[in-house]
Write a protein that holds these residues in place. Structure first.
Motif, PDB file in Angstrom:
ATOM      1  N   VAL A 112       0.942  -1.336  -0.053  1.00  0.00           N
ATOM      2  CA  VAL A 112      -0.028   0.325   0.256  1.00  0.00           C
ATOM      3  C   VAL A 112       1.659   0.887  -0.081  1.00  0.00           C
ATOM      4  CG1 VAL A 112      -1.500   1.186   1.578  1.00  0.00           C
ATOM      5  CG2 VAL A 112      -1.513  -1.689   1.304  1.00  0.00           C
ATOM      6  N   VAL A 113       0.513   2.155  -0.805  1.00  0.00           N
ATOM      7  CA  VAL A 113       1.454   3.664  -1.149  1.00  0.00           C
ATOM      8  C   VAL A 113       0.498   4.372  -0.925  1.00  0.00           C
ATOM      9  CG1 VAL A 113       2.639   5.138  -2.292  1.00  0.00           C
ATOM     10  CG2 VAL A 113       3.295   2.520  -2.459  1.00  0.00           C
ATOM     11  N   ASP A 114       0.250   5.324   0.825  1.00  0.00           N
ATOM     12  CA  ASP A 114      -0.217   6.100   0.869  1.00  0.00           C
ATOM     13  C   ASP A 114      -0.051   7.579  -0.147  1.00  0.00           C
ATOM     14  OD1 ASP A 114      -1.457   6.444   4.570  1.00  0.00           O
ATOM     15  OD2 ASP A 114      -1.471   7.887   2.615  1.00  0.00           O
ATOM     16  N   GLU A 115      -0.930   7.515  -0.673  1.00  0.00           N
ATOM     17  CA  GLU A 115      -1.138   8.887  -1.459  1.00  0.00           C
ATOM     18  C   GLU A 115      -1.306  10.203  -0.135  1.00  0.00           C
ATOM     19  OE1 GLU A 115       0.429   9.896  -4.222  1.00  0.00           O
ATOM     20  OE2 GLU A 115       1.247   7.797  -4.552  1.00  0.00           O
ATOM     21  N   GLU A 116      -0.280  11.315   0.045  1.00  0.00           N
ATOM     22  CA  GLU A 116      -0.753  12.399   0.436  1.00  0.00           C
ATOM     23  C   GLU A 116      -1.633  13.554   0.137  1.00  0.00           C
ATOM     24  OE1 GLU A 116      -0.187  14.617   3.203  1.00  0.00           O
ATOM     25  OE2 GLU A 116       0.663  12.519   3.395  1.00  0.00           O
ATOM     26  N   LYS A 137       0.758  11.328  10.908  1.00  0.00           N
ATOM     27  CA  LYS A 137      -0.070  10.850   9.645  1.00  0.00           C
ATOM     28  C   LYS A 137      -0.852   8.960  10.117  1.00  0.00           C
ATOM     29  CE  LYS A 137       0.590   9.860   4.663  1.00  0.00           C
ATOM     30  NZ  LYS A 137       1.955   9.886   3.603  1.00  0.00           N
ATOM     31  N   PHE A 138      -1.858   9.227  10.275  1.00  0.00           N
ATOM     32  CA  PHE A 138      -2.600   8.159  10.767  1.00  0.00           C
ATOM     33  C   PHE A 138      -2.883   7.338   9.909  1.00  0.00           C
ATOM     34  CE2 PHE A 138      -6.341  10.488   9.453  1.00  0.00           C
ATOM     35  CZ  PHE A 138      -6.347  11.854   9.536  1.00  0.00           C
ATOM     36  N   GLY A 139      -3.716   6.626   9.814  1.00  0.00           N
ATOM     37  CA  GLY A 139      -4.297   5.045   9.243  1.00  0.00           C
ATOM     38  C   GLY A 139      -3.652   3.864   8.653  1.00  0.00           C
ATOM     39  N   TYR A 140      -1.991   3.641   9.727  1.00  0.00           N
ATOM     40  CA  TYR A 140      -0.930   2.802   8.756  1.00  0.00           C
ATOM     41  C   TYR A 140      -1.604   1.098   8.651  1.00  0.00           C
ATOM     42  CZ  TYR A 140       2.314   6.198   6.860  1.00  0.00           C
ATOM     43  OH  TYR A 140       2.323   6.931   6.157  1.00  0.00           O
ATOM     44  N   GLY A 141      -1.646   0.575   7.574  1.00  0.00           N
ATOM     45  CA  GLY A 141      -1.783  -0.942   7.717  1.00  0.00           C
ATOM     46  C   GLY A 141      -3.596  -1.406   8.707  1.00  0.00           C
ATOM     47  N   PRO A 142      -3.482  -2.714   8.377  1.00  0.00           N
ATOM     48  CA  PRO A 142      -4.935  -3.004   8.708  1.00  0.00           C
ATOM     49  C   PRO A 142      -5.409  -2.787  10.820  1.00  0.00           C
ATOM     50  CG  PRO A 142      -3.564  -4.706   8.097  1.00  0.00           C
ATOM     51  CD  PRO A 142      -2.857  -3.480   8.929  1.00  0.00           C
ATOM     52  N   SER A 143      -4.152  -2.573  11.103  1.00  0.00           N
ATOM     53  CA  SER A 143      -4.511  -1.683  12.607  1.00  0.00           C
ATOM     54  C   SER A 143      -4.548  -0.430  12.924  1.00  0.00           C
ATOM     55  CB  SER A 143      -3.412  -2.120  13.664  1.00  0.00           C
ATOM     56  OG  SER A 143      -1.599  -1.555  12.742  1.00  0.00           O
ATOM     57  N   SER A 144      -4.698   0.148  11.614  1.00  0.00           N
ATOM     58  CA  SER A 144      -4.368   1.534  11.451  1.00  0.00           C
ATOM     59  C   SER A 144      -3.719   2.752  12.804  1.00  0.00           C
ATOM     60  CB  SER A 144      -5.925   2.188  11.946  1.00  0.00           C
ATOM     61  OG  SER A 144      -6.626   1.811  11.203  1.00  0.00           O
ATOM     62  N   CYS A 165       2.713  -0.143  13.483  1.00  0.00           N
ATOM     63  CA  CYS A 165       2.804   0.113  14.582  1.00  0.00           C
ATOM     64  C   CYS A 165       3.943   0.592  15.677  1.00  0.00           C
ATOM     65  CB  CYS A 165       1.703  -0.942  15.352  1.00  0.00           C
ATOM     66  SG  CYS A 165       0.102  -1.413  14.474  1.00  0.00           S
ATOM     67  N   SER A 166       5.317   0.327  15.430  1.00  0.00           N
ATOM     68  CA  SER A 166       6.408   0.178  15.495  1.00  0.00           C
ATOM     69  C   SER A 166       6.597   2.036  15.228  1.00  0.00           C
ATOM     70  CB  SER A 166       7.454  -0.546  14.626  1.00  0.00           C
ATOM     71  OG  SER A 166       8.928   0.043  15.150  1.00  0.00           O
ATOM     72  N   ASP A 167       8.002   1.792  16.570  1.00  0.00           N
ATOM     73  CA  ASP A 167       7.468   3.676  17.094  1.00  0.00           C
ATOM     74  C   ASP A 167       9.056   4.025  15.598  1.00  0.00           C
ATOM     75  OD1 ASP A 167       7.327   4.831  18.690  1.00  0.00           O
ATOM     76  OD2 ASP A 167       7.978   4.669  20.541  1.00  0.00           O
ATOM     77  N   ILE A 168       9.376   3.056  15.130  1.00  0.00           N
ATOM     78  CA  ILE A 168      10.739   2.982  14.000  1.00  0.00           C
ATOM     79  C   ILE A 168      10.265   2.756  13.106  1.00  0.00           C
ATOM     80  CG2 ILE A 168      12.178   2.848  15.699  1.00  0.00           C
ATOM     81  CD1 ILE A 168      12.818  -0.279  14.824  1.00  0.00           C
ATOM     82  N   TYR A 169       8.959   3.261  12.636  1.00  0.00           N
ATOM     83  CA  TYR A 169       8.152   2.490  11.628  1.00  0.00           C
ATOM     84  C   TYR A 169       8.707   3.783  10.178  1.00  0.00           C
ATOM     85  CZ  TYR A 169       4.341   2.189   7.790  1.00  0.00           C
ATOM     86  OH  TYR A 169       3.969   2.528   6.885  1.00  0.00           O
ATOM     87  N   ARG A 170       9.363   2.254   8.853  1.00  0.00           N
ATOM     88  CA  ARG A 170       9.793   3.271   8.390  1.00  0.00           C
ATOM     89  C   ARG A 170       9.080   4.285   7.234  1.00  0.00           C
ATOM     90  NH1 ARG A 170      11.216  -2.356   5.131  1.00  0.00           N
ATOM     91  NH2 ARG A 170       9.316  -2.662   4.297  1.00  0.00           N
ATOM     92  N   GLY A 171       7.216   4.254   7.134  1.00  0.00           N
ATOM     93  CA  GLY A 171       6.475   4.416   6.148  1.00  0.00           C
ATOM     94  C   GLY A 171       6.606   4.200   4.496  1.00  0.00           C
ATOM     95  N   SER A 172       5.310   4.479   4.430  1.00  0.00           N
ATOM     96  CA  SER A 172       5.038   3.514   3.069  1.00  0.00           C
ATOM     97  C   SER A 172       6.242   3.414   1.651  1.00  0.00           C
ATOM     98  CB  SER A 172       3.594   3.169   2.516  1.00  0.00           C
ATOM     99  OG  SER A 172       3.840   5.091   2.300  1.00  0.00           O
ATOM    100  N   GLY A 173       7.347   4.588   2.281  1.00  0.00           N
ATOM    101  CA  GLY A 173       7.935   4.398   1.040  1.00  0.00           C
ATOM    102  C   GLY A 173       8.629   5.437   0.980  1.00  0.00           C
ATOM    103  N   PRO A 174      10.331   5.466   0.407  1.00  0.00           N
ATOM    104  CA  PRO A 174      11.319   6.860   1.072  1.00  0.00           C
ATOM    105  C   PRO A 174      10.351   7.989   0.948  1.00  0.00           C
ATOM    106  CG  PRO A 174      11.755   4.930  -0.947  1.00  0.00           C
ATOM    107  CD  PRO A 174      10.305   5.389  -0.639  1.00  0.00           C
ATOM    108  N   PHE A 175      10.366   8.962   1.242  1.00  0.00           N
ATOM    109  CA  PHE A 175       9.917  10.177   1.915  1.00  0.00           C
ATOM    110  C   PHE A 175       7.805  10.050   1.600  1.00  0.00           C
ATOM    111  CE2 PHE A 175      13.590  11.267   0.030  1.00  0.00           C
ATOM    112  CZ  PHE A 175      14.577  11.938   0.995  1.00  0.00           C
ATOM    113  N   SER A 176       7.676   9.571   2.236  1.00  0.00           N
ATOM    114  CA  SER A 176       6.386   9.387   1.797  1.00  0.00           C
ATOM    115  C   SER A 176       6.036  10.105   3.037  1.00  0.00           C
ATOM    116  CB  SER A 176       6.074   8.104   2.375  1.00  0.00           C
ATOM    117  OG  SER A 176       6.075   7.301   3.787  1.00  0.00           O
ATOM    118  N   GLU A 177       6.067  10.476   3.779  1.00  0.00           N
ATOM    119  CA  GLU A 177       5.055  11.948   4.913  1.00  0.00           C
ATOM    120  C   GLU A 177       5.954  13.091   4.274  1.00  0.00           C
ATOM    121  OE1 GLU A 177       3.937  10.015   6.946  1.00  0.00           O
ATOM    122  OE2 GLU A 177       4.668   8.526   5.972  1.00  0.00           O
ATOM    123  N   PRO A 178       4.513  14.167   4.211  1.00  0.00           N
ATOM    124  CA  PRO A 178       5.083  15.329   4.445  1.00  0.00           C
ATOM    125  C   PRO A 178       6.713  15.988   4.558  1.00  0.00           C
ATOM    126  CG  PRO A 178       3.178  15.135   5.167  1.00  0.00           C
ATOM    127  CD  PRO A 178       3.827  14.001   5.121  1.00  0.00           C
TER     128      PRO A 178
END
Ligand SMILES: [Zn+2]
Length: 483
Positions: free
Chosen positions: A65-69, A305-312, A336-349
């Motif tokens: 899943v790639v989360d589009e901003e 940024k919320f709602g990642y994965g089935p566990s949201s 849910c990890s504290d060191i979650y890398r995101g859905s891709g490089p620079f996926s976060e605004p």
């Protein structure tokens, strides 16, 4: 003088339009140099790793899943459910320093963490600091004793430390605040509004040297506000400093804003070492997380940024989201990890905005400093694995000079080394990415302390920690002036 130089000088005399966009030579108050009209200062291609044997994204399952901003025209932060959530109470929670010298210690820690009895606060090759939840105190004690693993209690009652960390300003300070034109002090940890108000105040008060620019918006729509201090000399070098990538590390934005205040308010009397540099500051990289730590959970680390994965689960660790060797060791694919890398490089605004700024900027940065806490380390790349850049000796010797300046000023001891070597591998960090852009002097600075207070460092420490560290920045500036 070579013919090219003569041509440039001639063009500058003949036309200020042709002259101004040259690297770092903007007149104060004008647009910051962008790449639209100038020679690109560094190669955009991703450099090859210097050490063989590690392939990109090795042994990592990349989420599908790639989360589009979602774009928003609204300038105001989005109201979220989090705004009405009560504060998280850490009454009875403790922080322990656990020895990891025994072989089985790290495995046990991982197991306790997976059972959600503890949370890691960070560590090195000899120990790890863990937050132990109140209900887990007995079980964790028993588990460590069974394996004969030694530990000691650093913080007896975390909530008490949180309550005492950031006392209100006294009457005198409040009065000064009213007269000064901004609310910022270094006697308290301030909300984002005060930090941004202070930056705007400086730009208004010192328009010939200070300018402010919003380089993007956070997920919840807050400004990513950057401040530049420059007298506009063409020969100036450039240094980029950021803070607050991790929300709970409050000492970081406090120290970075202290630097801003010192350089902007005293620019006229500063040394040439300081004046010969264009300073770029982004004191709060993660404004949503920062506000969340003030309002709801003092110990939140990631963005919001919320709602990642089935566990949201909410949030990405921005310091695992940068695009150089993203997704390698020391970063999690579990939302849910504290060191979650995101859905891709620079996926976060927030991380994307920094990357976009560097991509569009014509500035050739000599140094990138990113301030974190805690542990008192001066770390240089690489972080992604136990590997060193070809110029690691230069980074080591500069790091030692900075550490010496810190020690001479306030007495604190900062260890110098590569982040993977001194601590542990962590991929997707901003420091590795900055180094990959050929910014030579790239450091992650883990500020005070070494665990007595950890992330909950009392506000009375802001000034001493900042004073020590500005001495380190001055030494860096001095050394850059010699290059
Ligand atoms: Zn950090």
């Amino acid at each position: 003088m070579g013919s090219l130089t003569k041509t440039v000088v001639f063009l500058c005399v003949a036309s200020s339009v042709l002259c101004t966009p040259f690297i770092n030579q903007l007149q104060p108050g004008q647009e910051w140099p962008t790449r639209s009209s100038v020679k690109q200062p560094y190669n955009q291609a991703e450099p090859e790793p210097t050490v063989g044997g590690v392939t990109k994204n090795e042994e990592v399952d990349v989420p599908a899943v790639v989360d589009e901003e979602k774009a928003t025209d609204d300038d105001k932060p989005i109201e979220t459910l989090d705004d009405v959530v009560e504060r998280i109470d850490y009454t009875g929670a403790q922080v322990w320093k656990v020895s990891t010298m025994k072989n089985n210690a790290q495995r046990l820690i991982n197991q306790l963490a997976s059972e959600k009895l503890i949370a890691s606060w960070g560590g090195n090759h000899t120990s790890i600091d863990i937050l132990v939840k109140p209900k887990a105190l007995e079980n964790v004690t028993a588990a460590l004793k069974t394996k004969d693993i030694s530990y000691y209690v650093m913080i007896e009652d975390l909530q008490q430390r949180i309550n005492e960390e950031n006392p209100p300003l006294d009457e005198n300070e409040l009065e000064l605040q009213d007269r000064r034109g901004h609310r910022m002090t270094w006697k308290q940890y301030h909300r984002l509004e005060d930090i941004h108000g202070f930056m705007d105040y400086l730009a208004k008060t010192y328009p010939s040297i200070v300018s402010v620019k919003t380089i993007g918006k956070s997920h919840e729509g807050r400004d990513l506000k950057m401040l530049r201090i420059s007298d506009g000399k063409p020969s100036n070098k450039a240094v980029f400093i950021d803070g607050g990538i991790h929300a709970r590390e409050w000492i970081s934005p406090a120290v970075v804003t202290y630097f801003i205040n010192q350089f902007a308010e005293n620019f006229d009397v500063e040394s040439d070492d300081i004046k010969n540099i264009d300073w770029y500051f982004l004191p709060v990289v993660n404004p949503d997380g920062y506000e969340y730590t003030h309002k709801t959970d003092r110990l939140w680390r990631k963005n919001r940024k919320f709602g990642y994965g089935p566990s949201s689960c909410t949030g990405t660790d921005l310091n695992r989201n940068f695009g150089y060797r993203w997704g390698g060791k020391g970063a999690s694919s579990y939302p849910c990890s504290d060191i979650y890398r995101g859905s891709g490089p620079f996926s976060e605004p927030e991380s994307k905005a920094i990357n976009d700024f560097f991509k569009s900027s014509a500035v050739k940065f000599s140094a990138y400093l990113t301030y974190h806490s805690y542990g008192q380390y001066l770390l240089y790349p690489w972080g992604y694995d136990n590997a060193l850049p070809p110029d690691h000796k230069d980074l080591e010797s500069m790091g030692k000079l900075i550490a010496q300046a810190i020690r001479n000023t306030g007495g604190s001891n900062y260890q110098v080394g590569s982040s993977s070597g001194l601590l542990y591998p962590a991929s997707g960090g901003s420091d590795d990415w900055a180094k990959s852009l050929n910014i030579k002097y790239t450091y992650t600075i883990e500020l005070s302390d070494t665990g007595r207070y950890g992330f909950v460092l009392p506000a009375s420490y802001i000034e001493p920690v900042a004073r020590e560290n500005i001495a380190g920045v001055r030494v860096l500036a001095r050394q850059l002036s010699k290059i």
